[in-house]
Design a protein around this motif. Structure first.
Motif, PDB file in Angstrom:
ATOM      1  N   ALA A 180       0.853  -1.194   0.000  1.00  0.00           N
ATOM      2  CA  ALA A 180       0.000   0.000   0.000  1.00  0.00           C
ATOM      3  C   ALA A 180       0.881   1.233   0.000  1.00  0.00           C
ATOM      4  N   LEU A 181       0.375   2.302  -0.598  1.00  0.00           N
ATOM      5  CA  LEU A 181       1.139   3.547  -0.671  1.00  0.00           C
ATOM      6  C   LEU A 181       0.639   4.541   0.369  1.00  0.00           C
ATOM      7  N   ALA A 182       1.577   5.158   1.062  1.00  0.00           N
ATOM      8  CA  ALA A 182       1.255   6.220   2.010  1.00  0.00           C
ATOM      9  C   ALA A 182       1.326   7.567   1.302  1.00  0.00           C
ATOM     10  N   ASP A 183       0.885   8.611   1.987  1.00  0.00           N
ATOM     11  CA  ASP A 183       0.932   9.953   1.397  1.00  0.00           C
ATOM     12  C   ASP A 183       2.361  10.358   1.051  1.00  0.00           C
ATOM     13  N   THR A 184       3.309   9.921   1.857  1.00  0.00           N
ATOM     14  CA  THR A 184       4.703  10.258   1.570  1.00  0.00           C
ATOM     15  C   THR A 184       5.165   9.638   0.256  1.00  0.00           C
ATOM     16  N   ASP A 185       4.667   8.457  -0.060  1.00  0.00           N
ATOM     17  CA  ASP A 185       4.990   7.825  -1.341  1.00  0.00           C
ATOM     18  C   ASP A 185       4.391   8.621  -2.499  1.00  0.00           C
ATOM     19  N   LEU A 186       3.147   9.062  -2.338  1.00  0.00           N
ATOM     20  CA  LEU A 186       2.464   9.811  -3.394  1.00  0.00           C
ATOM     21  C   LEU A 186       3.162  11.143  -3.669  1.00  0.00           C
ATOM     22  N   LEU A 187       3.754  11.706  -2.631  1.00  0.00           N
ATOM     23  CA  LEU A 187       4.454  12.980  -2.792  1.00  0.00           C
ATOM     24  C   LEU A 187       5.867  12.791  -3.354  1.00  0.00           C
ATOM     25  N   MET A 208      -7.013  13.727  -4.707  1.00  0.00           N
ATOM     26  CA  MET A 208      -5.694  14.097  -4.161  1.00  0.00           C
ATOM     27  C   MET A 208      -5.624  15.573  -3.761  1.00  0.00           C
ATOM     28  N   HIS A 209      -6.764  16.187  -3.512  1.00  0.00           N
ATOM     29  CA  HIS A 209      -6.807  17.648  -3.352  1.00  0.00           C
ATOM     30  C   HIS A 209      -5.863  18.179  -2.279  1.00  0.00           C
ATOM     31  N   ASP A 210      -5.713  17.443  -1.183  1.00  0.00           N
ATOM     32  CA  ASP A 210      -4.879  17.950  -0.096  1.00  0.00           C
ATOM     33  C   ASP A 210      -3.385  17.818  -0.392  1.00  0.00           C
ATOM     34  N   LEU A 211      -3.024  16.886  -1.286  1.00  0.00           N
ATOM     35  CA  LEU A 211      -1.616  16.677  -1.622  1.00  0.00           C
ATOM     36  C   LEU A 211      -1.205  17.415  -2.898  1.00  0.00           C
ATOM     37  N   GLU A 225      -3.109   6.285 -24.104  1.00  0.00           N
ATOM     38  CA  GLU A 225      -2.051   5.384 -24.542  1.00  0.00           C
ATOM     39  C   GLU A 225      -0.669   5.996 -24.332  1.00  0.00           C
ATOM     40  N   ALA A 226      -0.558   7.298 -24.530  1.00  0.00           N
ATOM     41  CA  ALA A 226       0.731   7.961 -24.302  1.00  0.00           C
ATOM     42  C   ALA A 226       1.116   7.890 -22.830  1.00  0.00           C
ATOM     43  N   ILE A 227       0.152   8.038 -21.945  1.00  0.00           N
ATOM     44  CA  ILE A 227       0.425   7.922 -20.510  1.00  0.00           C
ATOM     45  C   ILE A 227       0.897   6.512 -20.177  1.00  0.00           C
ATOM     46  N   LYS A 228       0.225   5.508 -20.716  1.00  0.00           N
ATOM     47  CA  LYS A 228       0.617   4.114 -20.454  1.00  0.00           C
ATOM     48  C   LYS A 228       2.032   3.832 -20.948  1.00  0.00           C
ATOM     49  N   ARG A 229       2.355   4.331 -22.140  1.00  0.00           N
ATOM     50  CA  ARG A 229       3.705   4.097 -22.679  1.00  0.00           C
ATOM     51  C   ARG A 229       4.767   4.796 -21.820  1.00  0.00           C
ATOM     52  N   ALA A 230       4.471   6.000 -21.359  1.00  0.00           N
ATOM     53  CA  ALA A 230       5.436   6.731 -20.529  1.00  0.00           C
ATOM     54  C   ALA A 230       5.662   6.020 -19.200  1.00  0.00           C
ATOM     55  N   VAL A 231       4.588   5.490 -18.610  1.00  0.00           N
ATOM     56  CA  VAL A 231       4.727   4.762 -17.350  1.00  0.00           C
ATOM     57  C   VAL A 231       5.474   3.446 -17.570  1.00  0.00           C
ATOM     58  N   GLU A 232       5.178   2.744 -18.658  1.00  0.00           N
ATOM     59  CA  GLU A 232       5.911   1.510 -18.987  1.00  0.00           C
ATOM     60  C   GLU A 232       7.406   1.775 -19.127  1.00  0.00           C
ATOM     61  N   ALA A 233       7.746   2.972 -19.639  1.00  0.00           N
ATOM     62  CA  ALA A 233       9.151   3.331 -19.836  1.00  0.00           C
ATOM     63  C   ALA A 233       9.837   3.721 -18.531  1.00  0.00           C
ATOM     64  N   GLY A 234       9.089   3.747 -17.437  1.00  0.00           N
ATOM     65  CA  GLY A 234       9.682   4.040 -16.139  1.00  0.00           C
ATOM     66  C   GLY A 234       9.794   5.509 -15.811  1.00  0.00           C
ATOM     67  N   LEU A 235       9.064   6.375 -16.549  1.00  0.00           N
ATOM     68  CA  LEU A 235       9.171   7.820 -16.309  1.00  0.00           C
ATOM     69  C   LEU A 235       8.440   8.264 -15.056  1.00  0.00           C
ATOM     70  N   GLY A 236       7.504   7.450 -14.583  1.00  0.00           N
ATOM     71  CA  GLY A 236       6.758   7.843 -13.397  1.00  0.00           C
ATOM     72  C   GLY A 236       5.562   6.944 -13.182  1.00  0.00           C
ATOM     73  N   VAL A 237       4.621   7.443 -12.376  1.00  0.00           N
ATOM     74  CA  VAL A 237       3.402   6.725 -12.008  1.00  0.00           C
ATOM     75  C   VAL A 237       2.219   7.441 -12.653  1.00  0.00           C
ATOM     76  N   GLY A 238       1.192   6.667 -13.058  1.00  0.00           N
ATOM     77  CA  GLY A 238       0.018   7.249 -13.692  1.00  0.00           C
ATOM     78  C   GLY A 238      -1.245   6.951 -12.915  1.00  0.00           C
ATOM     79  N   CYS A 239      -2.358   7.541 -13.383  1.00  0.00           N
ATOM     80  CA  CYS A 239      -3.663   7.291 -12.770  1.00  0.00           C
ATOM     81  C   CYS A 239      -4.732   7.533 -13.829  1.00  0.00           C
ATOM     82  N   ILE A 240      -5.308   6.460 -14.355  1.00  0.00           N
ATOM     83  CA  ILE A 240      -6.333   6.538 -15.390  1.00  0.00           C
ATOM     84  C   ILE A 240      -7.405   5.485 -15.110  1.00  0.00           C
ATOM     85  N   SER A 241      -8.409   5.411 -15.976  1.00  0.00           N
ATOM     86  CA  SER A 241      -9.530   4.503 -15.765  1.00  0.00           C
ATOM     87  C   SER A 241      -9.104   3.033 -15.808  1.00  0.00           C
TER      88      SER A 241
END
Length: 306
Positions: A180-187, A208-211, A225-241
């Motif tokens: 599980a991810l804590a707020d510190t992880d999300l930041l 995520m309004h407070d963070l 699809e661009a978001i998925k490809r960027a996340v697959e490439a290790g650029l960061g974390v995403g959040c979609i449907s």
């Protein structure tokens, strides 16, 4: 009757194009004939529907009031013409859908609609929530399928089905191993998100309004699809449907991350103009959308069964 359907077509074309020459071209008629017909319509009732600034035609208050009524009358006439000419109960329909719905749900619904009504032409426009709302409000689309909570005084908003967003990463991301991810992880992580104006971004910002002021937003992209490809490439974390991620999760090219305490639930909606005539085609589309939705996701609303 002191006006013709052709005069109403010319009036609406002039309202759309704001220029009589372009309006005439869209109707395959001469500029002089279109201008004369519009002038005759106004003279018959001693009214003015446009403010004329040079060659530009801008709807005035009376024109804006008459536009949805003319749209509704022509839609009824078109439906009658289609039924008489082709004996079909569903005519042409213009549908708008937001990105997640358009790319992952609407195409399948469109295929089912055209299989059921082979003589009915369907046009599908895919854009973000803000754009689809504007097009439905301006009578450029018959109805919209949106994923954002949106209020508009001229639109009817009908709940369709439940959905949820999912925070996700590449399997190799350090957070992928955490239960599980804590707020510190999300930041601490870099985020790759949809752009402002999208329903997906609206739901994420609410959850995520407070963070949000302290989050690291690396990229804002218009396409899922661009978001998925960027996340697959290790650029960061995403959040979609979740509906956009099912195949990737099954293949383990992407993995869901558990974010307890953050409400990422949302709904999909139908939107229609309150003053637009609801044709048989629109009713058939709404019915098919509901038929193709899993029962546990469907939101019952009597307005879909008119």
């Amino acid at each position: 009757m002191h006006f013709t359907l052709r005069q109403l077509q010319i009036f609406l074309a002039a309202a759309d194009h704001e220029n009589i020459t372009r309006a005439a071209q869209s109707l395959a008629m001469s500029q002089s004939a279109a201008s004369s017909a519009l002038k005759e319509l106004e003279q018959q009732f001693d009214i003015q529907l446009f403010d004329r600034v040079g060659k530009r035609l801008q709807l005035n208050e009376l024109g804006r009031l008459m536009r949805p009524r003319a749209e509704a009358l022509l839609a009824r006439a078109a439906e009658l013409e289609a039924a008489l000419a082709r004996h079909a109960d569903a005519g042409p329909i213009k549908v708008g859908a937001t990105m997640s719905i358009g790319n992952y749900l609407a195409v399948g619904i469109m295929a089912g609609y055209m299989a059921r009504y082979p003589d009915a032409k369907v046009e599908l426009a895919v854009a973000n929530t803000e754009s689809i709302v504007a097009k439905v409000a301006n009578f450029e689309l018959d109805l919209g399928l949106i994923e954002g909570e949106f209020q508009h005084p001229e639109l009817e908003v009908i709940p369709w089905r439940d959905d949820e967003l999912v925070v996700f990463s590449a399997p190799s991301h350090p957070l992928a191993q955490q239960p599980a991810l804590a707020d510190t992880d999300l930041l601490a992580v870099k985020w790759i998100l949809r752009e402002h104006g999208s329903g997906t971004r609206q739901t994420f910002d609410r959850a995520m309004h407070d963070l949000l002021p302290n989050m690291h937003l690396l990229l804002e992209l218009q396409h899922t699809e661009a978001i998925k490809r960027a996340v697959e490439a290790g650029l960061g974390v995403g959040c979609i449907s979740r509906i956009t991620l099912e195949v990737a999760f099954a293949r383990r090219t992407l993995v869901p991350l558990n974010v307890p305490g953050r409400d990422l639930r949302r709904r999909f909606y139908f939107i229609l103009h309150k003053q637009k005539y609801r044709s048989a085609g629109i009713d058939h589309w709404l019915r098919l959308c509901r038929e193709m939705t899993p029962a546990d996701k469907l939101i019952d609303d009597p307005r879909c069964a008119r």
